[in-house]
Design a protein around this motif. Sequence first.
Motif, PDB file in Angstrom:
ATOM      1  N   ILE A   1       0.846  -1.204   0.000  1.00 61.95           N
ATOM      2  CA  ILE A   1       0.000   0.000   0.000  1.00 61.95           C
ATOM      3  C   ILE A   1       0.879   1.250   0.000  1.00 61.95           C
ATOM      4  N   GLU A   2       1.959   1.224   0.782  1.00 61.85           N
ATOM      5  CA  GLU A   2       2.862   2.377   0.799  1.00 61.85           C
ATOM      6  C   GLU A   2       3.517   2.581  -0.567  1.00 61.85           C
TER       7      GLU A   2
ATOM      8  N   LEU B   1      -0.796  10.795  -0.459  1.00 62.09           N
ATOM      9  CA  LEU B   1      -0.682  10.918   0.997  1.00 62.09           C
ATOM     10  C   LEU B   1      -1.747  10.103   1.716  1.00 62.09           C
ATOM     11  N   GLU B   2      -2.967  10.120   1.190  1.00 67.35           N
ATOM     12  CA  GLU B   2      -4.045   9.342   1.806  1.00 67.35           C
ATOM     13  C   GLU B   2      -3.707   7.853   1.783  1.00 67.35           C
ATOM     14  N   ILE B   3      -3.160   7.387   0.671  1.00 67.11           N
ATOM     15  CA  ILE B   3      -2.788   5.980   0.552  1.00 67.11           C
ATOM     16  C   ILE B   3      -1.633   5.656   1.504  1.00 67.11           C
TER      17      ILE B   3
ATOM     18  N   ALA C   1      -2.885   5.203   5.036  1.00 66.72           N
ATOM     19  CA  ALA C   1      -3.514   3.888   5.205  1.00 66.72           C
ATOM     20  C   ALA C   1      -2.448   2.808   5.404  1.00 66.72           C
ATOM     21  N   GLY C   2      -1.387   2.853   4.628  1.00 63.29           N
ATOM     22  CA  GLY C   2      -0.299   1.888   4.779  1.00 63.29           C
ATOM     23  C   GLY C   2       0.365   1.984   6.143  1.00 63.29           C
ATOM     24  N   ASP C   3       0.583   3.213   6.620  1.00 66.63           N
ATOM     25  CA  ASP C   3       1.193   3.398   7.941  1.00 66.63           C
ATOM     26  C   ASP C   3       0.303   2.847   9.046  1.00 66.63           C
ATOM     27  N   ILE C   4      -0.989   3.082   8.947  1.00 69.06           N
ATOM     28  CA  ILE C   4      -1.916   2.594   9.972  1.00 69.06           C
ATOM     29  C   ILE C   4      -1.912   1.071  10.002  1.00 69.06           C
TER      30      ILE C   4
ATOM     31  N   ILE D   1       1.238  15.123  10.633  1.00 68.87           N
ATOM     32  CA  ILE D   1       1.972  15.861   9.601  1.00 68.87           C
ATOM     33  C   ILE D   1       1.302  15.682   8.240  1.00 68.87           C
ATOM     34  N   ARG D   2       0.942  14.454   7.912  1.00 67.55           N
ATOM     35  CA  ARG D   2       0.314  14.201   6.609  1.00 67.55           C
ATOM     36  C   ARG D   2      -1.071  14.828   6.527  1.00 67.55           C
TER      37      ARG D   2
END
Length: 117
Positions: free
Chosen positions: A15-16, A61-63, A66-69, A91-92
Amino acid sequence: MEEIKLYIEYVAKGIEIAGIITIIIGGVIAMGKFIFSLQGTAPRSYKILRQELGKAILLGLEILVAGDIIGTVVTEPTMDRVLSLAIIVLIRTFLSLSLEVEIEGKFPWQKSNNAKE
């Protein structure tokens, strides 16, 4: 259980990567449209280029968020990882809000000038 964590980590990384690719492809498409339109009869403005680049970055950034979460939830959610995720998301989110204001010329919660009241 460890096997599932491994697969979910791969999904989070995927996802990232998709977020990064979205930003790159969106930027290339926006620049391509701008450059090739300069050769046409109706030149495009710099403002439209900025808006299209902003949209690509915003979606990317939205994607990435989601990857970070997903990546943080899968691993051991220690306080350090949760705080680091919170800072990244903050930050994002600020960047997304700034880009939204830049693109639309207003905050997302403001009514549009075209909206019926």
